[in-house]
Design a protein around this motif. Structure first.
Motif, PDB file in Angstrom:
ATOM      1  N   THR A   1       0.841  -1.196   0.000  1.00 43.92           N
ATOM      2  CA  THR A   1       0.000   0.000   0.000  1.00 43.92           C
ATOM      3  C   THR A   1       0.880   1.250   0.000  1.00 43.92           C
ATOM      4  O   THR A   1       1.918   1.286   0.677  1.00 43.92           O
ATOM      5  CB  THR A   1      -0.915   0.030   1.246  1.00 43.92           C
ATOM      6  N   ALA A   2       0.462   2.270  -0.745  1.00 42.77           N
ATOM      7  CA  ALA A   2       1.179   3.550  -0.764  1.00 42.77           C
ATOM      8  C   ALA A   2       0.187   4.672  -1.062  1.00 42.77           C
ATOM      9  O   ALA A   2      -0.966   4.420  -1.418  1.00 42.77           O
ATOM     10  CB  ALA A   2       2.293   3.536  -1.801  1.00 42.77           C
ATOM     11  N   LEU A   3       0.644   5.896  -0.889  1.00 41.47           N
ATOM     12  CA  LEU A   3      -0.169   7.083  -1.182  1.00 41.47           C
ATOM     13  C   LEU A   3       0.393   7.822  -2.386  1.00 41.47           C
ATOM     14  O   LEU A   3       1.620   7.926  -2.549  1.00 41.47           O
ATOM     15  CB  LEU A   3      -0.188   8.029   0.025  1.00 41.47           C
ATOM     16  N   ARG A   4      -0.503   8.359  -3.210  1.00 45.60           N
ATOM     17  CA  ARG A   4      -0.088   9.120  -4.381  1.00 45.60           C
ATOM     18  C   ARG A   4      -0.638  10.544  -4.310  1.00 45.60           C
ATOM     19  O   ARG A   4      -1.821  10.742  -4.032  1.00 45.60           O
ATOM     20  CB  ARG A   4      -0.590   8.439  -5.651  1.00 45.60           C
ATOM     21  N   ILE A   5       0.226  11.518  -4.552  1.00 41.87           N
ATOM     22  CA  ILE A   5      -0.178  12.920  -4.640  1.00 41.87           C
ATOM     23  C   ILE A   5       0.132  13.395  -6.055  1.00 41.87           C
ATOM     24  O   ILE A   5       1.287  13.366  -6.499  1.00 41.87           O
ATOM     25  CB  ILE A   5       0.581  13.801  -3.624  1.00 41.87           C
TER      26      ILE A   5
ATOM     27  N   TYR B   1       4.169   8.355  -1.825  1.00 40.71           N
ATOM     28  CA  TYR B   1       4.688   8.255  -0.448  1.00 40.71           C
ATOM     29  C   TYR B   1       4.597   6.801  -0.031  1.00 40.71           C
ATOM     30  O   TYR B   1       3.503   6.226   0.009  1.00 40.71           O
ATOM     31  CB  TYR B   1       3.882   9.145   0.493  1.00 40.71           C
ATOM     32  N   ASN B   2       5.737   6.239   0.279  1.00 45.31           N
ATOM     33  CA  ASN B   2       5.845   4.800   0.528  1.00 45.31           C
ATOM     34  C   ASN B   2       6.354   4.561   1.945  1.00 45.31           C
ATOM     35  O   ASN B   2       7.457   4.990   2.290  1.00 45.31           O
ATOM     36  CB  ASN B   2       6.810   4.189  -0.498  1.00 45.31           C
ATOM     37  N   TYR B   3       5.554   3.864   2.755  1.00 46.16           N
ATOM     38  CA  TYR B   3       5.943   3.574   4.140  1.00 46.16           C
ATOM     39  C   TYR B   3       6.510   2.160   4.295  1.00 46.16           C
ATOM     40  O   TYR B   3       6.664   1.686   5.416  1.00 46.16           O
ATOM     41  CB  TYR B   3       4.741   3.747   5.074  1.00 46.16           C
TER      42      TYR B   3
ATOM     43  N   VAL C   1      14.476 -10.490  12.579  1.00 44.48           N
ATOM     44  CA  VAL C   1      13.949 -11.577  13.411  1.00 44.48           C
ATOM     45  C   VAL C   1      13.571 -11.057  14.794  1.00 44.48           C
ATOM     46  O   VAL C   1      12.523 -11.423  15.340  1.00 44.48           O
ATOM     47  CB  VAL C   1      14.978 -12.719  13.524  1.00 44.48           C
ATOM     48  N   LYS C   2      14.422 -10.196  15.349  1.00 44.40           N
ATOM     49  CA  LYS C   2      14.142  -9.675  16.686  1.00 44.40           C
ATOM     50  C   LYS C   2      12.912  -8.786  16.697  1.00 44.40           C
ATOM     51  O   LYS C   2      12.145  -8.782  17.673  1.00 44.40           O
ATOM     52  CB  LYS C   2      15.347  -8.897  17.212  1.00 44.40           C
ATOM     53  N   GLY C   3      12.704  -8.036  15.618  1.00 45.73           N
ATOM     54  CA  GLY C   3      11.535  -7.163  15.558  1.00 45.73           C
ATOM     55  C   GLY C   3      11.836  -5.722  15.869  1.00 45.73           C
ATOM     56  O   GLY C   3      10.922  -4.960  16.202  1.00 45.73           O
ATOM     57  N   ASP C   4      13.096  -5.306  15.740  1.00 43.90           N
ATOM     58  CA  ASP C   4      13.418  -3.895  15.943  1.00 43.90           C
ATOM     59  C   ASP C   4      14.040  -3.280  14.686  1.00 43.90           C
ATOM     60  O   ASP C   4      14.716  -2.247  14.752  1.00 43.90           O
ATOM     61  CB  ASP C   4      14.339  -3.694  17.148  1.00 43.90           C
ATOM     62  N   LEU C   5      13.804  -3.908  13.528  1.00 41.01           N
ATOM     63  CA  LEU C   5      14.276  -3.352  12.269  1.00 41.01           C
ATOM     64  C   LEU C   5      13.477  -2.085  11.948  1.00 41.01           C
ATOM     65  O   LEU C   5      12.254  -2.080  12.018  1.00 41.01           O
ATOM     66  CB  LEU C   5      14.112  -4.369  11.136  1.00 41.01           C
ATOM     67  N   GLN C   6      14.197  -1.037  11.609  1.00 40.18           N
ATOM     68  CA  GLN C   6      13.545   0.236  11.326  1.00 40.18           C
ATOM     69  C   GLN C   6      13.150   0.341   9.850  1.00 40.18           C
ATOM     70  O   GLN C   6      14.000   0.305   8.962  1.00 40.18           O
ATOM     71  CB  GLN C   6      14.467   1.397  11.699  1.00 40.18           C
ATOM     72  N   TYR C   7      11.862   0.424   9.607  1.00 38.02           N
ATOM     73  CA  TYR C   7      11.348   0.767   8.287  1.00 38.02           C
ATOM     74  C   TYR C   7      11.249   2.294   8.219  1.00 38.02           C
ATOM     75  O   TYR C   7      11.293   2.968   9.241  1.00 38.02           O
ATOM     76  CB  TYR C   7       9.965   0.156   8.073  1.00 38.02           C
ATOM     77  N   TYR C   8      11.097   2.823   7.015  1.00 38.16           N
ATOM     78  CA  TYR C   8      11.030   4.283   6.910  1.00 38.16           C
ATOM     79  C   TYR C   8      10.149   4.697   5.740  1.00 38.16           C
ATOM     80  O   TYR C   8       9.844   3.907   4.840  1.00 38.16           O
ATOM     81  CB  TYR C   8      12.426   4.883   6.777  1.00 38.16           C
ATOM     82  N   ALA C   9       9.741   5.961   5.784  1.00 38.30           N
ATOM     83  CA  ALA C   9       8.917   6.531   4.720  1.00 38.30           C
ATOM     84  C   ALA C   9       9.811   7.239   3.714  1.00 38.30           C
ATOM     85  O   ALA C   9      10.841   7.813   4.064  1.00 38.30           O
ATOM     86  CB  ALA C   9       7.914   7.514   5.314  1.00 38.30           C
TER      87      ALA C   9
ATOM     88  N   LEU D   1       8.355  12.777   6.596  1.00 39.03           N
ATOM     89  CA  LEU D   1       9.617  12.562   5.893  1.00 39.03           C
ATOM     90  C   LEU D   1      10.774  13.330   6.501  1.00 39.03           C
ATOM     91  O   LEU D   1      11.934  12.949   6.328  1.00 39.03           O
ATOM     92  CB  LEU D   1       9.483  12.982   4.419  1.00 39.03           C
ATOM     93  N   SER D   2      10.470  14.417   7.189  1.00 43.55           N
ATOM     94  CA  SER D   2      11.526  15.316   7.676  1.00 43.55           C
ATOM     95  C   SER D   2      11.708  15.281   9.185  1.00 43.55           C
ATOM     96  O   SER D   2      12.452  16.085   9.730  1.00 43.55           O
ATOM     97  CB  SER D   2      11.221  16.752   7.240  1.00 43.55           C
ATOM     98  N   SER D   3      11.032  14.357   9.866  1.00 45.43           N
ATOM     99  CA  SER D   3      11.149  14.267  11.323  1.00 45.43           C
ATOM    100  C   SER D   3      11.434  12.823  11.724  1.00 45.43           C
ATOM    101  O   SER D   3      11.613  11.944  10.879  1.00 45.43           O
ATOM    102  CB  SER D   3       9.850  14.742  11.991  1.00 45.43           C
ATOM    103  N   ASP D   4      11.443  12.596  13.023  1.00 48.20           N
ATOM    104  CA  ASP D   4      11.678  11.238  13.526  1.00 48.20           C
ATOM    105  C   ASP D   4      10.556  10.283  13.132  1.00 48.20           C
ATOM    106  O   ASP D   4      10.726   9.064  13.206  1.00 48.20           O
ATOM    107  CB  ASP D   4      11.816  11.262  15.054  1.00 48.20           C
ATOM    108  N   ASP D   5       9.407  10.831  12.733  1.00 51.17           N
ATOM    109  CA  ASP D   5       8.300   9.984  12.304  1.00 51.17           C
ATOM    110  C   ASP D   5       8.622   9.225  11.019  1.00 51.17           C
ATOM    111  O   ASP D   5       7.881   8.314  10.635  1.00 51.17           O
ATOM    112  CB  ASP D   5       7.039  10.830  12.069  1.00 51.17           C
ATOM    113  N   LYS D   6       9.700   9.632  10.358  1.00 52.67           N
ATOM    114  CA  LYS D   6      10.093   8.952   9.119  1.00 52.67           C
ATOM    115  C   LYS D   6      10.374   7.475   9.378  1.00 52.67           C
ATOM    116  O   LYS D   6      10.104   6.622   8.525  1.00 52.67           O
ATOM    117  CB  LYS D   6      11.330   9.634   8.534  1.00 52.67           C
ATOM    118  N   TYR D   7      10.908   7.165  10.553  1.00 52.38           N
ATOM    119  CA  TYR D   7      11.278   5.784  10.887  1.00 52.38           C
ATOM    120  C   TYR D   7      10.257   5.178  11.844  1.00 52.38           C
ATOM    121  O   TYR D   7       9.714   5.870  12.705  1.00 52.38           O
ATOM    122  CB  TYR D   7      12.667   5.748  11.524  1.00 52.38           C
ATOM    123  N   TYR D   8      10.010   3.927  11.672  1.00 48.50           N
ATOM    124  CA  TYR D   8       9.122   3.220  12.591  1.00 48.50           C
ATOM    125  C   TYR D   8       9.532   1.758  12.688  1.00 48.50           C
ATOM    126  O   TYR D   8      10.139   1.204  11.764  1.00 48.50           O
ATOM    127  CB  TYR D   8       7.657   3.346  12.154  1.00 48.50           C
TER     128      TYR D   8
END
Length: 377
Positions: free
Chosen positions: A47-51, A62-64, A79-87, A129-136
């Motif tokens: 899933t992604a968002l298009r503008i 915009y791809n999360y 495997v551990k579950g702390d891999l950081q994905y990003y937008a 994209l420009s703050s810490d919210d970029k990573y999750y």
């Protein structure tokens, strides 16, 4: 490197354009749904968002669901579950090309938003994209590319209208099961590594195609939230039967363990099951993924088989019979627990094989007689 610079410049241009003038009726916000494929990371879609705004020559996705394979200790983190994905945001043409190349369907659902809502959403996307919210921290059910899109769109809509409607008695395992219909060993692997969490009732909308179907009937301010659905690319993915990737090939292999009454064959079988069970147990202790915790499949893939191997190697018949009986009890408990589970059928051949070999260890005189004398295994 050049491509990254161009994307960065494109983003800067995009932000400047919208800073200079508000969005307009020409601005289109849509949710993109990508179909499934054969690779493990693409089994459930995307899933992604298009503008898009043709008047400003803007068309971004915009791809999360972004992650970096070059991340140090990538596999351990995953495997551990702390891999950081990003937008990330990049030109729509690149997005479409990549999924056409992978022969994956692309669907677009245009959202019925006011200009103020479009502007609020674009601002939130820019902030992400420009703050810490970029990573999750990625979570298979609770936080992924689909849930992130749902959350950020709902934040700018009154009453958060995008919710799962088709809630029934199905569990997460039930919902996931059909996605790997033509990939038996992936289906087997996924279902034995998942534990109790995926047997909960499926109340979270976390799959791209589930979101796609729910959006079709989602209303917002007494109007359909989706004003237009476009099939951008319809993949042609023929499903050919493969004997090697089917339950029949597994049955053939398991029959060899049953028919060839050799001690080495028995030990190999228990080594495989015990090693898998030990791996599941260690992952359960190490991982932060709720989906792999409390994995009752260790009753079948029992780490005690490794201890049984020791007694078989030392010909300790007394403890062979005792431990085999204990493992057989665990196997019986597993079968009772599995009676209402959707993956019972695919593990049944392994259960039957394990039961036969354990019975042979418990009562060798009945199950292994040859050349006029009883063989212990």
């Amino acid at each position: 490197m050049i491509k990254r610079i161009l994307i960065f410049l494109c983003l800067i241009s995009f932000q400047i354009n919208f800073a200079q003038s508000l969005v307009s009726d020409n601005t289109i916000v849509s949710i993109l749904t990508v179909g499934t494929a054969d690779a493990s990371h693409s089994l459930y879609g995307h899933t992604a968002l298009r503008i898009k705004d043709d008047s400003k020559n803007i068309d971004l996705v915009y791809n999360y669901g972004m992650f970096d394979f070059s991340t140090p200790n990538f596999m351990f983190k995953f495997v551990k579950g702390d891999l950081q994905y990003y937008a990330a945001a990049y030109p729509y043409d690149d997005f479409e090309y990549s999924y056409r190349f992978e022969n994956r369907s692309i669907y677009e659902q245009v959202l019925n938003l006011s200009n103020a809502e479009k502007e609020a959403l674009i601002n939130k996307l820019d902030v992400s994209l420009s703050s810490d919210d970029k990573y999750y921290t990625y979570k298979f059910i609770d936080r992924n590319c689909t849930t992130k899109v749902i959350d950020i769109v709902n934040e700018v809509l009154e009453g958060k209208p995008i919710v799962k409607k088709n809630i029934d008695s199905k569990t997460y395992r039930d919902v996931l099961f059909p996605y790997v219909e033509n990939h038996f060993y992936q289906k087997l692997g996924i279902n034995i590594i998942f534990g109790h969490r995926v047997d909960d009732q499926a109340t979270i909308m976390f799959l791209p195609l589930d979101l796609f179907e729910n959006l079709k009937t989602t209303s917002y301010k007494n109007k359909p939230l989706v004003t237009e659905t476009n099939v951008i690319f319809e993949a042609n993915r023929p499903s050919a039967f493969s004997f090697l990737d089917s339950i029949y090939s597994l049955i053939v292999v398991l029959l060899l363990f049953v028919v060839i009454k050799k001690k080495a064959m028995q030990m190999t079988f228990f080594l495989i099951l015990g090693a898998i069970g030990l791996l599941f147990s260690l992952i359960g202790l190490y991982s932060l993924h709720q989906e792999v915790l409390w994995n009752y499949n260790v009753l079948l893939f029992n780490p005690l088989f490794l201890l049984l191997l020791y007694f078989m190697a030392t010909n300790n018949e007394k403890w062979i019979k005792r431990l085999s009986s204990v493992c057989l009890v665990f196997l019986g408990i597993y079968m009772v627990y599995m009676l209402n589970k959707v993956h019972l059928f695919i593990v049944a051949p392994i259960v039957i094989t394990a039961a036969i070999l354990l019975f042979r260890l418990i009562a060798p005189k009945r199950f292994s007689i040859g050349r006029g004398r009883t063989r212990p295994y």
